[in-house]
Motif scaffolding. Structure first.
Motif, PDB file in Angstrom:
ATOM      1  N   ALA A 187       1.161  -1.110  -0.605  1.00 44.45           N
ATOM      2  CA  ALA A 187       0.369  -0.164  -0.065  1.00 44.45           C
ATOM      3  C   ALA A 187       0.633   0.899   0.109  1.00 44.45           C
ATOM      4  O   ALA A 187       0.573   2.524  -0.909  1.00 44.45           O
ATOM      5  CB  ALA A 187      -1.326  -0.316   1.473  1.00 44.45           C
ATOM      6  N   ALA A 188       2.102   1.078   0.633  1.00 43.44           N
ATOM      7  CA  ALA A 188       2.630   2.580   0.958  1.00 43.44           C
ATOM      8  C   ALA A 188       3.291   2.721  -0.361  1.00 43.44           C
ATOM      9  O   ALA A 188       3.659   3.965  -1.364  1.00 43.44           O
ATOM     10  CB  ALA A 188       4.180   2.304   1.528  1.00 43.44           C
ATOM     11  N   PHE A 189       3.470   1.338  -1.706  1.00 47.40           N
ATOM     12  CA  PHE A 189       4.513   1.737  -2.887  1.00 47.40           C
ATOM     13  C   PHE A 189       3.196   2.238  -3.401  1.00 47.40           C
ATOM     14  O   PHE A 189       3.727   3.247  -4.563  1.00 47.40           O
ATOM     15  CB  PHE A 189       4.423   0.407  -3.387  1.00 47.40           C
ATOM     16  CG  PHE A 189       5.382   1.044  -4.452  1.00 47.40           C
ATOM     17  CD1 PHE A 189       6.025   0.847  -5.132  1.00 47.40           C
ATOM     18  CD2 PHE A 189       4.396  -0.097  -5.471  1.00 47.40           C
ATOM     19  CE1 PHE A 189       7.142   0.775  -6.640  1.00 47.40           C
ATOM     20  CE2 PHE A 189       4.764   0.024  -7.303  1.00 47.40           C
ATOM     21  CZ  PHE A 189       6.301  -0.056  -7.453  1.00 47.40           C
ATOM     22  N   VAL A 190       2.247   1.870  -3.383  1.00 49.80           N
ATOM     23  CA  VAL A 190       1.057   2.398  -4.326  1.00 49.80           C
ATOM     24  C   VAL A 190       0.780   3.308  -3.911  1.00 49.80           C
ATOM     25  O   VAL A 190       0.943   4.157  -4.943  1.00 49.80           O
ATOM     26  CB  VAL A 190      -0.485   0.942  -4.054  1.00 49.80           C
ATOM     27  CG1 VAL A 190      -1.891   1.995  -5.138  1.00 49.80           C
ATOM     28  CG2 VAL A 190       0.033  -0.231  -4.480  1.00 49.80           C
ATOM     29  N   LEU A 191       0.118   3.892  -2.911  1.00 44.97           N
ATOM     30  CA  LEU A 191      -0.020   5.428  -2.560  1.00 44.97           C
ATOM     31  C   LEU A 191       1.794   6.255  -2.475  1.00 44.97           C
ATOM     32  O   LEU A 191       1.297   7.719  -2.566  1.00 44.97           O
ATOM     33  CB  LEU A 191      -0.650   5.690  -1.450  1.00 44.97           C
ATOM     34  CG  LEU A 191      -1.985   4.964  -1.510  1.00 44.97           C
ATOM     35  CD1 LEU A 191      -2.522   4.717  -0.164  1.00 44.97           C
ATOM     36  CD2 LEU A 191      -2.529   5.173  -2.276  1.00 44.97           C
ATOM     37  N   ASP A 192       2.830   5.448  -2.658  1.00 45.58           N
ATOM     38  CA  ASP A 192       3.959   6.355  -2.859  1.00 45.58           C
ATOM     39  C   ASP A 192       3.757   6.979  -1.490  1.00 45.58           C
ATOM     40  O   ASP A 192       4.018   8.797  -0.871  1.00 45.58           O
ATOM     41  CB  ASP A 192       3.756   7.254  -3.813  1.00 45.58           C
ATOM     42  CG  ASP A 192       4.867   8.193  -4.031  1.00 45.58           C
ATOM     43  OD1 ASP A 192       6.506   7.584  -3.957  1.00 45.58           O
ATOM     44  OD2 ASP A 192       5.535   9.495  -5.050  1.00 45.58           O
ATOM     45  N   GLN A 193       3.705   6.770  -0.504  1.00 47.35           N
ATOM     46  CA  GLN A 193       3.959   7.404   1.229  1.00 47.35           C
ATOM     47  C   GLN A 193       4.728   6.265   2.014  1.00 47.35           C
ATOM     48  O   GLN A 193       5.204   5.178   1.706  1.00 47.35           O
ATOM     49  CB  GLN A 193       2.631   7.736   1.883  1.00 47.35           C
ATOM     50  CG  GLN A 193       1.390   7.868   1.130  1.00 47.35           C
ATOM     51  CD  GLN A 193       0.142   8.000   1.787  1.00 47.35           C
ATOM     52  OE1 GLN A 193      -0.145   8.080   2.552  1.00 47.35           O
ATOM     53  NE2 GLN A 193      -0.953   8.323   0.939  1.00 47.35           N
ATOM     54  N   PRO A 194       5.440   7.024   2.682  1.00 45.55           N
ATOM     55  CA  PRO A 194       6.473   6.135   3.703  1.00 45.55           C
ATOM     56  C   PRO A 194       5.667   4.948   4.365  1.00 45.55           C
ATOM     57  O   PRO A 194       4.561   6.009   4.878  1.00 45.55           O
ATOM     58  CB  PRO A 194       7.054   7.263   4.644  1.00 45.55           C
ATOM     59  CG  PRO A 194       6.170   8.483   3.812  1.00 45.55           C
ATOM     60  CD  PRO A 194       5.924   8.353   2.929  1.00 45.55           C
ATOM     61  N   LEU A 195       6.209   4.183   4.778  1.00 43.82           N
ATOM     62  CA  LEU A 195       4.843   2.759   4.831  1.00 43.82           C
ATOM     63  C   LEU A 195       4.711   3.233   6.472  1.00 43.82           C
ATOM     64  O   LEU A 195       3.742   3.472   6.605  1.00 43.82           O
ATOM     65  CB  LEU A 195       5.978   1.642   5.518  1.00 43.82           C
ATOM     66  CG  LEU A 195       5.817   0.505   6.381  1.00 43.82           C
ATOM     67  CD1 LEU A 195       4.219  -0.053   5.411  1.00 43.82           C
ATOM     68  CD2 LEU A 195       7.304  -0.845   6.578  1.00 43.82           C
ATOM     69  N   ASP A 196       5.817   4.224   7.395  1.00 45.06           N
ATOM     70  CA  ASP A 196       5.172   4.297   8.694  1.00 45.06           C
ATOM     71  C   ASP A 196       4.135   6.050   8.665  1.00 45.06           C
ATOM     72  O   ASP A 196       3.135   4.904   9.809  1.00 45.06           O
ATOM     73  CB  ASP A 196       6.315   5.405   9.778  1.00 45.06           C
ATOM     74  CG  ASP A 196       8.062   4.146   9.638  1.00 45.06           C
ATOM     75  OD1 ASP A 196       7.321   3.697  10.110  1.00 45.06           O
ATOM     76  OD2 ASP A 196       8.418   5.174  10.267  1.00 45.06           O
ATOM     77  N   ALA A 197       4.115   5.990   7.541  1.00 38.86           N
ATOM     78  CA  ALA A 197       2.731   6.889   7.613  1.00 38.86           C
ATOM     79  C   ALA A 197       1.650   6.370   6.822  1.00 38.86           C
ATOM     80  O   ALA A 197       0.677   6.495   7.492  1.00 38.86           O
ATOM     81  CB  ALA A 197       3.123   7.853   6.166  1.00 38.86           C
ATOM     82  N   ILE A 198       1.561   4.987   6.165  1.00 39.34           N
ATOM     83  CA  ILE A 198       0.573   4.243   6.082  1.00 39.34           C
ATOM     84  C   ILE A 198       0.224   3.590   7.137  1.00 39.34           C
ATOM     85  O   ILE A 198      -0.936   3.655   7.594  1.00 39.34           O
ATOM     86  CB  ILE A 198       1.309   2.904   4.543  1.00 39.34           C
ATOM     87  CG1 ILE A 198       1.133   4.289   3.873  1.00 39.34           C
ATOM     88  CG2 ILE A 198       0.022   1.874   4.478  1.00 39.34           C
ATOM     89  CD1 ILE A 198       0.235   4.711   3.319  1.00 39.34           C
ATOM     90  N   LYS A 199       0.992   3.012   8.265  1.00 35.37           N
ATOM     91  CA  LYS A 199       0.231   2.567   9.758  1.00 35.37           C
ATOM     92  C   LYS A 199      -0.079   3.128  10.702  1.00 35.37           C
ATOM     93  O   LYS A 199      -0.790   2.289  11.129  1.00 35.37           O
ATOM     94  CB  LYS A 199       2.500   2.403  10.224  1.00 35.37           C
ATOM     95  CG  LYS A 199       2.308   0.368   9.231  1.00 35.37           C
ATOM     96  CD  LYS A 199       3.641   0.226  10.209  1.00 35.37           C
ATOM     97  CE  LYS A 199       4.498  -0.477   9.622  1.00 35.37           C
ATOM     98  NZ  LYS A 199       5.848  -1.357  10.166  1.00 35.37           N
TER      99      LYS A 199
END
Length: 202
Positions: free
Chosen positions: A11-23
């Motif tokens: 999801a972080a890759f798909v949304l081009d966001q840091p993994l910590d932000a997704i979590k």
């Protein structure tokens, strides 16, 4: 047939966001990620509607209150796939734009996955035995694409990009690879202490 699910790193890759932000968003927002995999190694996964919603959160987190962001999720899951927009109070959110953005990034993820194959349980660059996470570790350690190509001349720039992208979407568990190749570690090592043990030339 079950709906597609994506892990949080995907999801972080798909949304081009840091993994910590997704979590953080998954933990704070009303999403209910599903656990996938064996009980002891289950990972949290999100669906397509969740991805679209998380894309909206990234856009409107500074515009809407936390309560309004929660209301947005309720509104999104109630809308049909054909709906072009969704309303939260006076705000009209262009749902179609976020769906299109997610769909395009999912195609990018699929392209990255096609560039990789699994050999002996490890992801490698397709057509080679070069492990993806080894390349990603070198890149994260500061090696340039040119330096990696010098160490692995059978690769191309596109394959290196695919490898690092795959590693971002599918992080390695367990002990990480060294951030320097053995070749460059030897080049940078101080071998002066070995001189007494080396056979003299000539």
């Amino acid at each position: 047939m079950p709906d597609p699910q994506w892990t949080l790193p995907e999801a972080a890759f798909v949304l081009d966001q840091p993994l910590d932000a997704i979590k953080r968003d998954v933990n704070r927002r009303p999403l209910k990620p599903e656990a996938s995999g064996p009980a002891k190694r289950a990972v949290r996964c999100v669906g397509l509607t969740d991805l679209v919603y998380l894309d909206m959160v990234a856009t409107y987190r500074h515009t809407l209150t936390p309560s309004a962001l929660d209301d947005l999720y309720v509104a999104v899951i109630k809308e049909s796939p054909q709906s072009a927009s969704v309303s939260v109070g006076p705000l009209i959110v262009q749902l179609k734009r976020h769906r299109t953005n997610v769909a395009q990034r999912l195609k990018a993820l699929e392209a990255v996955d096609r560039a990789i194959e699994i050999k002996h349980g490890a992801p490698v660059v397709r057509g080679t035995d070069i492990e993806v996470h080894r390349l990603a570790a070198l890149s994260a350690g500061g090696a340039t694409d040119e330096e990696i190509l010098e160490d692995y001349p059978s690769l191309s720039l596109a394959k290196i990009k695919a490898a690092t992208a795959y590693a971002r979407a599918h992080p390695k568990s367990g002990r990480p690879y060294p951030a320097t190749s053995a070749k460059r570690a030897m080049q940078g090592a101080d071998l002066g202490g070995l001189e007494p043990f080396m056979r003299p030339r000539g």
